[in-house]
Design a protein around this motif. Structure first.
Motif: not given
Length: 73
Positions: A11-16, A35-36, A19-22
């Protein structure tokens, strides 16, 4: 409980990464919306990995425990 050893890092890896790609490609979208989207992606990937790793998490944890016991002897 052993499954969360794998779910939380996923989950942490996917979130980071989300966020980077967005931030890189879609900077015109509001920060709140990005963020959502990233949070939704991380929760979705956590749910998927929870169910896919259900049987594997116990086997991996047992194998790790056996390797640690073998090193101590």
């Amino acid at each position: 409980m052993k499954q969360f050893i794998f779910v939380i890092p996923v989950m942490v890896l996917v979130f980071s990464i989300a966020t980077w790609m967005l931030n890189k490609d879609f900077a015109m979208i509001d920060v709140q919306t990005r963020g959502l989207i990233a949070a939704g992606a991380s929760v979705f990937s956590g749910i998927i990995s929870f169910f896919l790793m259900k049987g594997d998490a116990e086997n991996i944890a047992n194998a790790h425990r056996e390797r640690q016991d073998a090193k101590r002897k």
